[in-house]
Design an enzyme around this catalytic site. Structure first.
Site, short mmCIF file in Angstrom:
data_model
loop_
_atom_site.label_atom_id
_atom_site.label_comp_id
_atom_site.label_asym_id
_atom_site.label_seq_id
_atom_site.Cartn_x
_atom_site.Cartn_y
_atom_site.Cartn_z
CD GLU A 136 45.65 57.02 -38.99
OE1 GLU A 136 44.91 57.97 -40.50
OE2 GLU A 136 44.82 56.25 -38.41
CE LYS A 182 48.31 57.95 -45.80
NZ LYS A 182 48.32 58.27 -44.22
NE ARG A 185 47.19 68.22 -47.73
CZ ARG A 185 47.19 66.96 -47.36
NH1 ARG A 185 48.13 66.53 -47.87
NH2 ARG A 185 47.07 66.64 -46.03
#
Length: 566
Positions: A45, A279, A269
């Site tokens: 994104e 983030k 991850r």
RNA sequence: UGCCCGAUAGUAUAAUGGUAGUACGACAGAUUUUGGUUCUGUUUGUCGAGGUUCGAAUCCUCGUCGGGCAACCA
């Protein structure tokens, strides 16, 4: 007919290399003929910068396509206009390229807004979607909880005609934000929360970075991702573990729409010790001024580690070594450092730079004399080039390389002791000169003329070799020494605010170091090893009159370990 | 206490019913004009309890522990 050599290589490779679970699926799919070749995608994104967690995903997606002869699309998942910006698109493209990968197509989920709208209409026609006038709060309320079934909305049984009309009017901008949504009609009692009539579309009168004001309804991730994969004929759609519960929904939309059956696979991850990789947290570090920006060399962002001096080769090697699994993991940052050192050792040009100078005078070296010595640029390279290093009567060595009263196993300079000056001569410390306060101001040494590097006939053996720089020829530079950003192994699992665990000494600036002359010719494209100090690269803030070097990573240091033991 | 995912040396990752191996780390030694590099060696492991089997890390059952799921985020 394939070259016999390649068959052999393949046989050896497949014997040595074990497959991860995704490779196993792909090989099976290829063998059964389910697919002739594979298509993957990397779907960020565009709402922030990429970090080394993304690097793992990038290496996986692009690496798989390369390995099995398919291709990878770069697809921006831009279904939420309020968080996304073109600036991020550009930085993401740059980072993927820097990592060394090429995408087949540059695509955007927003490219499919028309398709997606048609898909939604189709589901409405099939009686599988409805417009809900409930508020966000009501919808949340009716959703139930993981242990408690949800309740059906009173709008759930509207007619197809009414739904079609309402949805079109939503699209036409007749309703304000949040007043209506389009939902899939699945099962409000499903144990999987994602199947309790998930939202497909929401109203947002917002400017989109690509479609501008064309749309005021935007698809949710779940209604966009699978279909985007399907439109692109992505065969293996790889994402992280937290999307596991979404898979049922991913499959449901594809099945009901009867479109190309892309499949989703999930891996764990990346987590790294002494690092945060979310983030949200990285944003806080930037906003609260703990770092200078997204590309601060201490940041685990791609732009940060790149500026720090990590190489793409090292990063790819790292991603290769950590493997791919369906379980949580916390990788030791020392593995990353190992990969960086291993590559840098092979490519770095050796230079001598003194950070904390101590003056030494070679008392038997002819006054006013100087000579040029040869130094190998890289001993790891059999065909290494050389540079000239000026030698003279007055030199700097590191303060820590001299001790008046040395401890045991100290191999460096001390009264009466001999050491070699790298690429130069063996010297002996004869005496020290102190200032009024008793501090050593200079060290007087003699050199052994026949011990010159390359033509040593002295027969002497010394334990220590020091780096040095000629005072008369030294050039000045600034070095920035970085340490890990956090002082605890797993800042994510500590009590309270993760920022409480920030290492206050993660940056140390040495404004003026003394470097051998050829350092003045440093290039951004080159990597350096400052002998015995670590790996360095030129920082972007360097200017004509001021060179700034970032320490990428230290050298391994057996001496500090030895000292800690004592 | 509903559903889903997972558990192999300190960390990560192999072994796909048949000798538990590899890398990083740690430790020790050799080599070395970087206390770097290189090389050699050592160390430490199948979450637990049952079961199936000649044989289980692997299959089954029950536990335990860890993670995820209730954004008009992705």
């Amino acid at each position: 007919m394939p070259h016999p050599h390649s068959i052999l290589t393949f046989a050896i490779m497949s014997e040595i290399k074990s497959l991860n679970f995704i490779e196993e699926v792909i090989e099976a799919d290829l063998q059964t003929g389910k697919y002739k070749s594979i298509v993957t995608r990397f779907p960020p994104e565009p709402n922030g910068y990429l970090h080394i967690g993304h690097a793992k995903s990038i290496c996986l997606n692009f690496g798989l396509a390369l390995e099995y002869g398919g291709y990878t699309n770069l697809r921006f998942d831009d279904t939420n206009p309020v968080t996304e910006e073109t600036e991020y698109v550009d930085s993401i493209k740059e980072d993927v390229k820097w990592l060394g990968f090429e995408w087949k197509n540059e695509l955007y989920a927003s490219d499919y807004f028309d398709n997606l709208y048609q898909f939604a209409v189709e589901l409405i026609r099939k009686g599988l979607a409805y417009v809900d006038d409930s508020t966000a709060e009501e919808i949340a309320e009716m959703k139930g909880t993981p242990t408690e079934a949800g309740k059906e909305s009173s709008f759930r049984n509207r007619s197809v005609e009414e739904n079609l009309d309402l949805f079109q009017r939503m699209k036409n901008g007749e309703y304000p934000d949040g007043s209506r949504t389009l939902r899939a009609k699945i099962d409000m009692t499903s144990p999987n929360m994602h199947l309790r009539d998930p939202l497909m579309y929401r109203i947002k009168h917002a400017h989109h970075h690509r479609t501008a004001n064309t749309w005021c309804i935007y698809p949710m991730y779940d209604f966009a991702h699978g279909q985007s994969d399907s439109i692109e004929k992505v065969t293996h759609s790889i994402c992280t573990l937290e999307f596991i519960p979404h898979r049922a929904l991913y499959d449901w939309f594809i099945e009901k729409l009867d479109i190309f059956p892309s499949h989703q696979y999930e891996f764990g991850r990346l987590n790294l010790t002494y690092t945060v990789l979310s983030k949200r947290k990285l944003l806080q570090l930037v906003n609260d001024g703990y770092v200078s920006g997204w590309d601060d060399p201490r940041m685990p962002t791609i732009s940060g580690v790149k500026r720090r001096g990590f190489t793409a080769t090292a990063l790819r090697d790292f991603c290769d070594r950590i493997g791919v699994q369906k379980r949580e993991n916390l990788i030791d940052v020392s593995l990353l450092e190992f990969c960086v050192r291993e590559h840098l050792n092979k490519i770095s040009l050796r230079r001598m730079v003194v950070f904390d100078p101590l003056k030494i005078v070679i008392t038997n070296y002819p006054l006013m004399n100087e000579e040029m010595l040869r130094g190998e640029d890289n001993p790891e390279d059999a065909n290494s080039t050389h540079r000239e290093v000026p030698f003279g009567r007055e030199l700097y060595i590191e303060q820590e390389d001299f001790m008046e009263n040395p401890p045991k196993k100290y191999f460096r300079l001390s009264p009466g002791n001999m050491v070699r000056l790298k690429n130069a001569y063996i010297i002996r410390c004869e005496s020290v000169i102190k200032d009024d306060s008793g501090k050593i101001s200079e060290v007087l040494c003699t050199y052994i003329p026949e011990s010159k590097s390359g033509s040593d006939t002295s027969g002497l053996k010394v334990q220590g070799t020091l780096h040095w720089v000629s005072i008369a020829h030294a050039v000045s530079a600034e070095v920035r020494l970085y340490d890990r950003l956090f002082r605890v192994e797993d800042p994510n699992s500590e009590e309270g605010d993760f920022k409480n665990y920030i290492n206050p000494d993660s940056l140390q600036v040495v404004r003026n170091v003394y470097a051998e002359p050829c350092v003045a010719n440093a290039k951004f494209s080159e990597r350096y090893q400052f002998l015995r100090k670590g790996y360095f690269c030129l920082d972007k803030e360097s200017s004509e009159d001021k060179m700034i070097f970032n320490r990428t990573v230290t050298l391994k240091d057996a001496w500090v370990k030895e000292q800690k033991k004592g």
